[in-house]
Design a protein around this motif. Structure first.
Motif, PDB file in Angstrom:
ATOM      1  N   ILE A 502     116.306  -8.433  48.337  1.00 48.25           N
ATOM      2  CA  ILE A 502     117.181  -9.573  48.669  1.00 48.25           C
ATOM      3  C   ILE A 502     116.893 -10.748  47.743  1.00 48.25           C
ATOM      4  CG2 ILE A 502     117.919 -11.183  50.473  1.00 48.25           C
ATOM      5  CD1 ILE A 502     116.923  -9.121  52.527  1.00 48.25           C
ATOM      6  N   VAL A 503     117.965 -11.366  47.242  1.00 49.82           N
ATOM      7  CA  VAL A 503     117.832 -12.555  46.386  1.00 49.82           C
ATOM      8  C   VAL A 503     117.847 -13.799  47.276  1.00 49.82           C
ATOM      9  CG1 VAL A 503     118.918 -13.956  44.583  1.00 49.82           C
ATOM     10  CG2 VAL A 503     118.922 -11.456  44.397  1.00 49.82           C
ATOM     11  N   PHE A 504     116.774 -14.570  47.192  1.00 50.60           N
ATOM     12  CA  PHE A 504     116.705 -15.862  47.877  1.00 50.60           C
ATOM     13  C   PHE A 504     116.722 -16.968  46.816  1.00 50.60           C
ATOM     14  CE2 PHE A 504     114.873 -13.038  51.110  1.00 50.60           C
ATOM     15  CZ  PHE A 504     115.583 -13.457  52.234  1.00 50.60           C
ATOM     16  N   TYR A 505     116.680 -18.212  47.274  1.00 49.90           N
ATOM     17  CA  TYR A 505     116.754 -19.346  46.346  1.00 49.90           C
ATOM     18  C   TYR A 505     115.646 -20.340  46.636  1.00 49.90           C
ATOM     19  CZ  TYR A 505     121.406 -17.486  45.446  1.00 49.90           C
ATOM     20  OH  TYR A 505     122.454 -16.658  45.114  1.00 49.90           O
ATOM     21  N   LYS A 506     115.200 -21.020  45.575  1.00 52.31           N
ATOM     22  CA  LYS A 506     114.226 -22.096  45.757  1.00 52.31           C
ATOM     23  C   LYS A 506     114.717 -23.341  45.020  1.00 52.31           C
ATOM     24  CE  LYS A 506     111.165 -20.012  42.284  1.00 52.31           C
ATOM     25  NZ  LYS A 506     109.833 -19.454  42.070  1.00 52.31           N
ATOM     26  N   PRO A 507     114.249 -24.525  45.430  1.00 50.11           N
ATOM     27  CA  PRO A 507     114.764 -25.761  44.824  1.00 50.11           C
ATOM     28  C   PRO A 507     114.378 -25.905  43.363  1.00 50.11           C
ATOM     29  CG  PRO A 507     112.941 -26.235  46.307  1.00 50.11           C
ATOM     30  CD  PRO A 507     113.257 -24.795  46.478  1.00 50.11           C
ATOM     31  N   LYS A 508     115.283 -26.508  42.596  1.00 53.07           N
ATOM     32  CA  LYS A 508     115.018 -26.805  41.188  1.00 53.07           C
ATOM     33  C   LYS A 508     115.088 -28.323  41.037  1.00 53.07           C
ATOM     34  CE  LYS A 508     116.554 -25.570  36.520  1.00 53.07           C
ATOM     35  NZ  LYS A 508     117.612 -24.896  35.737  1.00 53.07           N
ATOM     36  N   PRO A 509     113.930 -28.999  40.953  1.00 53.77           N
ATOM     37  CA  PRO A 509     113.937 -30.464  40.862  1.00 53.77           C
ATOM     38  C   PRO A 509     114.725 -30.965  39.656  1.00 53.77           C
ATOM     39  CG  PRO A 509     111.731 -29.640  41.301  1.00 53.77           C
ATOM     40  CD  PRO A 509     112.579 -28.448  40.955  1.00 53.77           C
ATOM     41  N   SER A 510     115.399 -32.093  39.839  1.00 52.56           N
ATOM     42  CA  SER A 510     116.164 -32.714  38.748  1.00 52.56           C
ATOM     43  C   SER A 510     115.960 -34.222  38.814  1.00 52.56           C
ATOM     44  CB  SER A 510     117.658 -32.385  38.886  1.00 52.56           C
ATOM     45  OG  SER A 510     118.168 -32.921  40.083  1.00 52.56           O
ATOM     46  N   LYS A 511     116.476 -34.917  37.836  1.00 48.41           N
ATOM     47  CA  LYS A 511     116.319 -36.374  37.786  1.00 48.41           C
ATOM     48  C   LYS A 511     116.963 -37.040  39.004  1.00 48.41           C
ATOM     49  CE  LYS A 511     116.804 -40.206  34.521  1.00 48.41           C
ATOM     50  NZ  LYS A 511     117.415 -40.655  33.259  1.00 48.41           N
ATOM     51  N   SER A 512     118.154 -36.540  39.387  1.00 44.55           N
ATOM     52  CA  SER A 512     118.868 -37.139  40.519  1.00 44.55           C
ATOM     53  C   SER A 512     118.299 -36.683  41.857  1.00 44.55           C
ATOM     54  CB  SER A 512     120.357 -36.792  40.458  1.00 44.55           C
ATOM     55  OG  SER A 512     120.523 -35.384  40.489  1.00 44.55           O
ATOM     56  N   SER A 513     117.596 -35.548  41.868  1.00 43.54           N
ATOM     57  CA  SER A 513     117.023 -35.027  43.114  1.00 43.54           C
ATOM     58  C   SER A 513     115.629 -34.473  42.827  1.00 43.54           C
ATOM     59  CB  SER A 513     117.939 -33.938  43.677  1.00 43.54           C
ATOM     60  OG  SER A 513     117.419 -33.434  44.864  1.00 43.54           O
ATOM     61  N   PRO A 514     114.594 -35.327  42.943  1.00 41.70           N
ATOM     62  CA  PRO A 514     113.236 -34.933  42.548  1.00 41.70           C
ATOM     63  C   PRO A 514     112.687 -33.714  43.275  1.00 41.70           C
ATOM     64  CG  PRO A 514     113.380 -37.308  42.929  1.00 41.70           C
ATOM     65  CD  PRO A 514     114.663 -36.711  43.404  1.00 41.70           C
ATOM     66  N   ASP A 515     113.143 -33.454  44.513  1.00 39.31           N
ATOM     67  CA  ASP A 515     112.626 -32.288  45.238  1.00 39.31           C
ATOM     68  C   ASP A 515     113.620 -31.121  45.288  1.00 39.31           C
ATOM     69  OD1 ASP A 515     114.465 -33.332  46.971  1.00 39.31           O
ATOM     70  OD2 ASP A 515     113.066 -33.753  48.595  1.00 39.31           O
ATOM     71  N   GLY A 516     114.796 -31.299  44.668  1.00 37.49           N
ATOM     72  CA  GLY A 516     115.766 -30.196  44.623  1.00 37.49           C
ATOM     73  C   GLY A 516     116.621 -30.042  45.864  1.00 37.49           C
ATOM     74  N   TYR A 517     116.473 -30.967  46.818  1.00 37.39           N
ATOM     75  CA  TYR A 517     117.269 -30.934  48.051  1.00 37.39           C
ATOM     76  C   TYR A 517     118.162 -32.171  48.133  1.00 37.39           C
ATOM     77  CZ  TYR A 517     113.985 -27.390  49.894  1.00 37.39           C
ATOM     78  OH  TYR A 517     113.226 -26.271  50.094  1.00 37.39           O
ATOM     79  N   SER A 518     119.287 -32.036  48.821  1.00 40.61           N
ATOM     80  CA  SER A 518     120.153 -33.190  49.061  1.00 40.61           C
ATOM     81  C   SER A 518     120.970 -32.959  50.326  1.00 40.61           C
ATOM     82  CB  SER A 518     121.096 -33.408  47.876  1.00 40.61           C
ATOM     83  OG  SER A 518     121.944 -34.503  48.126  1.00 40.61           O
ATOM     84  N   GLY A 519     120.748 -33.800  51.334  1.00 37.05           N
ATOM     85  CA  GLY A 519     121.478 -33.672  52.591  1.00 37.05           C
ATOM     86  C   GLY A 519     120.882 -32.593  53.483  1.00 37.05           C
ATOM     87  N   ARG A 520     121.463 -32.460  54.691  1.00 44.23           N
ATOM     88  CA  ARG A 520     120.970 -31.461  55.645  1.00 44.23           C
ATOM     89  C   ARG A 520     122.130 -30.703  56.298  1.00 44.23           C
ATOM     90  NH1 ARG A 520     116.676 -34.292  59.562  1.00 44.23           N
ATOM     91  NH2 ARG A 520     118.137 -36.024  59.510  1.00 44.23           N
ATOM     92  N   ILE A 521     121.810 -29.551  56.863  1.00 45.22           N
ATOM     93  CA  ILE A 521     122.793 -28.733  57.584  1.00 45.22           C
ATOM     94  C   ILE A 521     122.086 -28.130  58.795  1.00 45.22           C
ATOM     95  CG2 ILE A 521     122.350 -26.590  56.283  1.00 45.22           C
ATOM     96  CD1 ILE A 521     125.424 -26.122  56.373  1.00 45.22           C
ATOM     97  N   GLY A 522     122.846 -27.798  59.822  1.00 50.40           N
ATOM     98  CA  GLY A 522     122.254 -27.252  61.038  1.00 50.40           C
ATOM     99  C   GLY A 522     122.088 -25.740  60.982  1.00 50.40           C
TER     100      GLY A 522
END
Length: 582
Positions: A502-522
């Motif tokens: 199974i292919v999963f994903y991990k965050p890729k930090p960027s200048k606009s988003s230092p931790d690779g996350y933005s916003g939330r979902i339930g």
């Protein structure tokens, strides 16, 4: 900026981006849902937003620019005032002589172009851009919090009048004078403004022995924002007390208050809690946007069978719908999303809340005030005399409120409320603990929704597959074989796939988003009270027995819903496990 659908169809087909049959199908869907053809094409993933904008720029003969990674000179950016830039999605990015290049989402907005031309006395050259470019440019209007504060602290913190500790308890006049000094006002205003710009839900101002730490809660995670000198603490506390209309000379007891901030860009209600600690008074400010629109259930993260069951439950004129989860899991937001669906001119909706977090038109919202005896229970009693069709009780905290809510559901009302339990099945034993009769619960309860909030991955993310050691670790928290079966049923993986495939994903930090996350979902689990579950409730069954029956009937647990979203690239396994293990 519109391009005729037929013209767009020809160019998309010529470019080999979208087939004619696909376009016709999307056009039918757009007409049916009363949305734009571009939105449908992008949502279906047939064309990216950037490809579509570049093509439209080519059709209209307007140059396309990307400013996503561009650093714009401050003197050029500020030719267009920030409020105009934000409201009209237009930014100045290059100036040569008397020519000013501006990036826009709608180059046909001639009125705004004419306004900027008159104001700047320059020749305006419009360029087409995308939302990500506008977003990056708008961020550049503001310095970083550290840069702005370092200037403030160097220049003005030294001017803050120092109050000796022994004088604090009694000298209200001196405290008020400090609270109204310009340096303190600027520091507090800057703290709040940057918290809002960074989408923080809370501001923590924490006094330590030798300094004051400021932290923001962004996407559910506390992050350190700034360290201030200890001498600034009394003035900051006094300023926030003045804004919240609290007692300035009370330092031994907790105090609660609220105030509002309003600009052209935003309008926020700020809830203040002040708590005495050994190092001074700690402040927590909850930021509640008054201009934010209610989310739809789909935007919150409900999907598939769970969404269908919630929608079916909302069509019932009577009964009880419960949302469960810990503090900060988005329960109230889910209730508001439901009320948005139910809020029609034909029904009377009344609420009793603590506090009223969002204001809704046509909904009669009442704020709990325990100081004068207005509790959830007493408020609910009064609401029942207001001829309601739908009642929303912010939280069921005690047996009296539980009894009144159940009786309201029995007597022909639809009741929405929240409970603090870890999962959906746990809501039923919790109500029984509150002395609610099992036969009354089984005859009134329609559905229980349990939820948590996970952080969303940004668009730039990395694919990876789990190692055997990582799979062994996940087995401690989840039933791997059941998860695998669920993912196959959802057709997210191939029938022969194992967990290693199974292919999963991990965050890729960027200048606009230092931790690779933005916003939330339930992530959700939705327990429908079926006939079999009603029998279990009447027998006072345990939460585990109810949970097992619900899963037999097809309920997806929060872990399963989380893993589905992780495989879809919406969030990560780490996020799902983090919120489930809380």
């Amino acid at each position: 900026m519109q391009v005729e659908p037929e013209r767009l169809k020809v160019f998309l087909a010529d470019a080999g981006l979208v087939k004619e049959k696909q376009f016709d199908k999307a056009l039918q869907e757009a007409k049916k849902n009363k949305t734009s053809i571009e939105d449908v094409l992008v949502t279906k993933g047939w064309v990216t937003q950037e490809e579509l904008i570049k093509l439209k720029a080519y059709i209209l003969g307007i140059p396309f620019v990307s400013l996503e990674k561009e650093q714009i000179p401050s003197e050029v950016l500020r030719i267009i005032p920030e409020p105009i830039a934000r409201s009209h999605n237009i930014v100045a990015f290059r100036k040569e002589g008397d020519k000013l290049e501006v990036a826009m989402l709608d180059p046909e907005d001639l009125r705004t172009i004419e306004f900027i031309k008159k104001k700047s006395n320059l020749k305006i050259l419009p360029r087409l851009t995308d939302p990500a470019s506008i977003k990056n440019a708008l961020k550049q209007y503001h310095k970083t919090l550290e840069a702005e504060f370092s200037e403030l602290i160097k220049k003005e913190a030294g001017e803050i009048k120092v109050i000796k500790e022994e004088k604090i308890p009694g000298d209200e006049k001196e405290l008020k004078k400090v609270a109204e000094e310009l340096p303190v006002i600027r520091i507090v205003d800057t703290l709040i403004r940057h918290a809002i710009l960074q989408r923080a839900s809370d501001i923590h101002i924490e006094p330590l022995e030798k300094e004051v730490i400021v932290r923001y809660r962004i996407d559910g995670i506390l992050r350190e924002a700034m360290t201030l000198p200890k001498r600034a603490a009394p003035g900051i506390v006094a300023r926030i007390k003045v804004l919240s209309n609290l007692k300035l000379d009370e330092h031994r007891l907790p105090q609660d208050g609220r105030f509002k901030v309003e600009t052209e860009d935003y309008k926020y209600s700020i809830r203040v809690s002040i708590l005495p600690t050994i190092n001074g008074e700690k402040i927590v400010m909850r930021l509640l946007s008054e201009s934010s629109k209610a989310y739809t259930l789909e935007e919150l993260g409900l999907r598939g069978r769970a969404l269908e069951k919630v929608q079916e439950s909302l069509k019932k004129p009577v009964g009880m719908i419960l949302v469960t989860g810990p503090t900060g899991s988005g329960k109230t937001t889910t209730l508001y999303a439901m009320m948005e669906i139910l809020n029609t001119p034909e029904v009377n909706i009344s609420t009793i809340e603590d506090p009223v977090e969002y204001r809704m038109p046509r909904v009669n919202q009442t704020q709990v005030n325990t100081k004068i005896g207005l509790t959830f229970a007493s408020g609910l009693r009064s609401l029942l005399r207001q001829d309601p069709d739908i009642l929303m009780v912010g939280e069921i905290r005690d047996g009296e409120t539980a009894s009144l809510a159940i009786n309201a559901a029995l007597t022909g009302h639809l009741v929405l409320s929240t409970l603090h339990t870890t999962n959906a099945a746990g809501a039923i034993p919790r109500l029984i603990d509150m002395k609610a009769e099992p036969f009354l619960i089984s005859s009134t309860l329609n559905i229980v929704i349990a939820q948590r909030l996970v952080r969303r991955l940004c668009e730039s993310k990395e694919k990876y597959k789990l190692k055997k050691s990582e799979i062994q670790n996940i087995k401690k928290y989840c039933d791997i074989s059941r998860l695998l079966r669920v993912l196959k049923e959802e057709k997210l993986i191939k029938p022969k796939d194992n967990f290693e495939d199974i292919v999963f994903y991990k965050p890729k930090p960027s200048k606009s988003s230092p931790d690779g996350y933005s916003g939330r979902i339930g992530i959700f689990e939705v327990l429908v009270v079926s006939e079999a579950i009603k029998e279990l409730i009447n027998k006072s069954a345990t939460a585990d027995e109810i949970q097992a029956q619900a899963q037999k009937e097809g309920m997806r647990t929060m872990v399963e819903d989380g893993f589905i979203k992780a495989v879809q690239g919406i969030t990560t396994i780490e996020e799902v496990l983090r919120v489930i293990m809380e």
